[in-house]
Design a protein around this motif. Structure first.
Motif, PDB file in Angstrom:
ATOM      1  N   VAL A 186       0.857  -1.189   0.000  1.00 40.78           N
ATOM      2  CA  VAL A 186       0.000   0.000   0.000  1.00 40.78           C
ATOM      3  C   VAL A 186       0.895   1.241   0.000  1.00 40.78           C
ATOM      4  CG1 VAL A 186      -1.909  -1.163   1.138  1.00 40.78           C
ATOM      5  CG2 VAL A 186      -0.129  -0.086   2.528  1.00 40.78           C
ATOM      6  N   ASN A 187       0.286   2.404   0.051  1.00 41.18           N
ATOM      7  CA  ASN A 187       1.041   3.661   0.064  1.00 41.18           C
ATOM      8  C   ASN A 187       2.014   3.744  -1.111  1.00 41.18           C
ATOM      9  OD1 ASN A 187      -0.023   4.756   2.607  1.00 41.18           O
ATOM     10  ND2 ASN A 187       1.081   3.064   3.559  1.00 41.18           N
ATOM     11  N   THR A 188       1.517   3.385  -2.281  1.00 42.46           N
ATOM     12  CA  THR A 188       2.339   3.373  -3.498  1.00 42.46           C
ATOM     13  C   THR A 188       1.679   4.273  -4.537  1.00 42.46           C
ATOM     14  OG1 THR A 188       2.931   1.072  -3.012  1.00 42.46           O
ATOM     15  CG2 THR A 188       3.462   1.906  -5.208  1.00 42.46           C
ATOM     16  N   ARG A 189       2.308   5.377  -4.851  1.00 49.45           N
ATOM     17  CA  ARG A 189       1.707   6.346  -5.766  1.00 49.45           C
ATOM     18  C   ARG A 189       2.048   6.035  -7.215  1.00 49.45           C
ATOM     19  NH1 ARG A 189       5.759  11.186  -3.752  1.00 49.45           N
ATOM     20  NH2 ARG A 189       7.553  10.643  -5.106  1.00 49.45           N
ATOM     21  N   LYS A 312      -8.542  -3.707  -0.702  1.00 52.89           N
ATOM     22  CA  LYS A 312      -7.730  -2.570  -1.129  1.00 52.89           C
ATOM     23  C   LYS A 312      -7.991  -2.254  -2.602  1.00 52.89           C
ATOM     24  CE  LYS A 312      -5.472  -2.698   2.837  1.00 52.89           C
ATOM     25  NZ  LYS A 312      -5.748  -1.694   3.901  1.00 52.89           N
ATOM     26  N   SER A 341      -1.943   9.950  -5.454  1.00 52.62           N
ATOM     27  CA  SER A 341      -2.587   9.311  -4.297  1.00 52.62           C
ATOM     28  C   SER A 341      -1.711   8.207  -3.719  1.00 52.62           C
ATOM     29  CB  SER A 341      -3.943   8.727  -4.691  1.00 52.62           C
ATOM     30  OG  SER A 341      -4.853   9.743  -5.033  1.00 52.62           O
ATOM     31  N   SER A 342      -1.585   8.223  -2.412  1.00 53.22           N
ATOM     32  CA  SER A 342      -0.792   7.218  -1.709  1.00 53.22           C
ATOM     33  C   SER A 342      -1.363   7.079  -0.307  1.00 53.22           C
ATOM     34  CB  SER A 342       0.682   7.644  -1.643  1.00 53.22           C
ATOM     35  OG  SER A 342       1.447   6.732  -0.881  1.00 53.22           O
ATOM     36  N   ASP A 343      -2.071   5.987  -0.050  1.00 55.59           N
ATOM     37  CA  ASP A 343      -2.673   5.808   1.266  1.00 55.59           C
ATOM     38  C   ASP A 343      -2.731   4.329   1.626  1.00 55.59           C
ATOM     39  OD1 ASP A 343      -5.028   4.649   0.063  1.00 55.59           O
ATOM     40  OD2 ASP A 343      -5.801   6.656  -0.302  1.00 55.59           O
ATOM     41  N   ALA A 344      -3.219   4.063   2.810  1.00 59.18           N
ATOM     42  CA  ALA A 344      -3.265   2.698   3.322  1.00 59.18           C
ATOM     43  C   ALA A 344      -4.402   1.880   2.732  1.00 59.18           C
ATOM     44  CB  ALA A 344      -3.402   2.719   4.845  1.00 59.18           C
ATOM     45  N   GLY A 347      -2.889   0.266  -3.422  1.00 64.26           N
ATOM     46  CA  GLY A 347      -1.497   0.117  -3.811  1.00 64.26           C
ATOM     47  C   GLY A 347      -1.313  -0.596  -5.129  1.00 64.26           C
TER      48      GLY A 347
END
Length: 355
Positions: A186-189, A312, A341-344, A347
């Motif tokens: 996750v958290n991958t823009r 997700k 966008s990068s969030d939990a 991804g």
């Protein structure tokens, strides 16, 4: 087919019974024995003759479950009982043609890790028989990215020979399309800013993130088993062109080129079977929905760390506007979000071709 006469038929106490002549299949009353007899045969025509199923070949590939095809055969309760005594996957594997198209019509979900580790799975792929390989079957592998383990993942058989004969260099190698069950990280823009200029190949995802996963997947599966192939990817946009999502949105891919690919994100067609937010330049040669998602739509929804209810969203390659890329939503919806966008909640879920 041999005929078994009345004199050969006895009950469980050894007493001879009077009955009309029977065929071999009808005379076998033990389910396990029949199952073994079926599994020993490699001649589908012989099996069909024994079952008396003249329309079987046409019907089987249209059915998704063992119960469906047994009913479609119109076979007796005796044979149904016998088939129930065998592993359905083994029976299917024995009677189906040894081809990619035949095996890519059934979802099974068997753990193939040992089969992969002993080399048997790769041999079956290379030979083009896809022996004992069906959609939803999986290999468990740990992945290490940037020197850190991201855990052990189930890598699903998503399709068979998906890219066969495609590409400007023509892919002519038998392969299985592999997609992780869950989002890997996750958290991958997609991009550092909300700007899709240059299309997908100008994104941080393609230039920086994907190469890390190429290394990680090659290390996990062996570089000699991750097939390099050619894909058409977007490399330009028109910031003023109407976007695929409509509703007054602007910004759309306007150019493409062929690129070498080992690992990549899926496009919209692979997930949904059609374009939603993207343009034709975002589709390229990957025009068809992945067979696993076609036969089991729930498989397109990603979990996280083997938790199927921790849903997700994940990035797709389509340019949705001058500032957004497409995603498959965590609710299973076709969606899009800002390129940075990068969030939990979302991804990356890349695929590769195993050979």
């Amino acid at each position: 087919m041999a005929i078994i006469t009345d004199s050969t038929i006895k009950d469980e106490n050894g007493v001879q019974q009077t009955a009309h002549p029977r065929t071999e299949t009808e005379a076998i009353t033990d389910a396990t024995t029949l199952s073994k007899a079926i599994l020993k045969s490699s001649d589908a025509t012989t099996i069909l003759t024994k079952l008396g199923a003249t329309s079987y070949a046409q019907t089987l590939l249209k059915q998704a479950t063992a119960g469906d095809f047994q009913s479609a055969l119109g076979i007796s309760a005796f044979v149904k009982s016998a088939l129930a005594g065998a592993d359905a996957g083994e029976v299917l594997n024995d009677i189906l043609p040894k081809t990619a198209s035949a095996h890519a019509n059934f979802v099974r979900g068997k753990d193939l890790t040992t089969y992969y580790n002993n080399g048997g799975l790769v041999k079956a792929i290379s030979a083009g028989t896809f022996d004992d390989i069906f959609l939803g079957d999986y290999i468990t592998k740990e992945l290490t990215v940037d020197g850190a383990s991201i855990g052990t993942e189930k890598w699903l058989i998503g399709d068979l020979n998906y890219e066969m004969y495609a590409g400007d260099g023509m892919c002519a190698t038998n392969h299985a399309l592999i997609v992780p069950q869950d989002v890997l990280n996750v958290n991958t823009r997609m991009c550092a800013t909300n700007d899709t200029t240059g299309g997908y190949v100008a994104s941080e995802m393609w230039t920086t993130t994907i190469p890390k996963y190429v290394t990680a997947i090659q290390n996990a599966f062996g570089s000699g088993h991750v097939l390099k192939h050619r894909e058409l990817l977007s490399n330009a946009i028109s910031a003023s062109a109407p976007a695929g999502g409509g509703a007054g949105w602007v910004g759309s891919s306007s150019g493409w080129a062929w690129y070498d690919v080992y690992v990549n994100l899926m496009n919209e067609n692979m997930v949904y079977g059609s374009r939603v937010f993207g343009s034709a330049f975002d589709t390229g040669e990957r025009t068809q929905q992945i067979a696993l998602f076609r036969h089991n739509p729930s498989a397109r929804i990603a979990g996280y760390r083997n938790n199927r209810t921790d849903r997700k969203w994940y990035w797709l390659t389509a340019v949705a506007s001058a500032s957004r890329f497409a995603v498959c939503g965590n609710n299973g919806d076709a969606n899009c979000t800002d390129a940075s966008s990068s969030d939990a909640w979302g991804g990356i879920r890349p695929f590769f071709l195993l050979y």
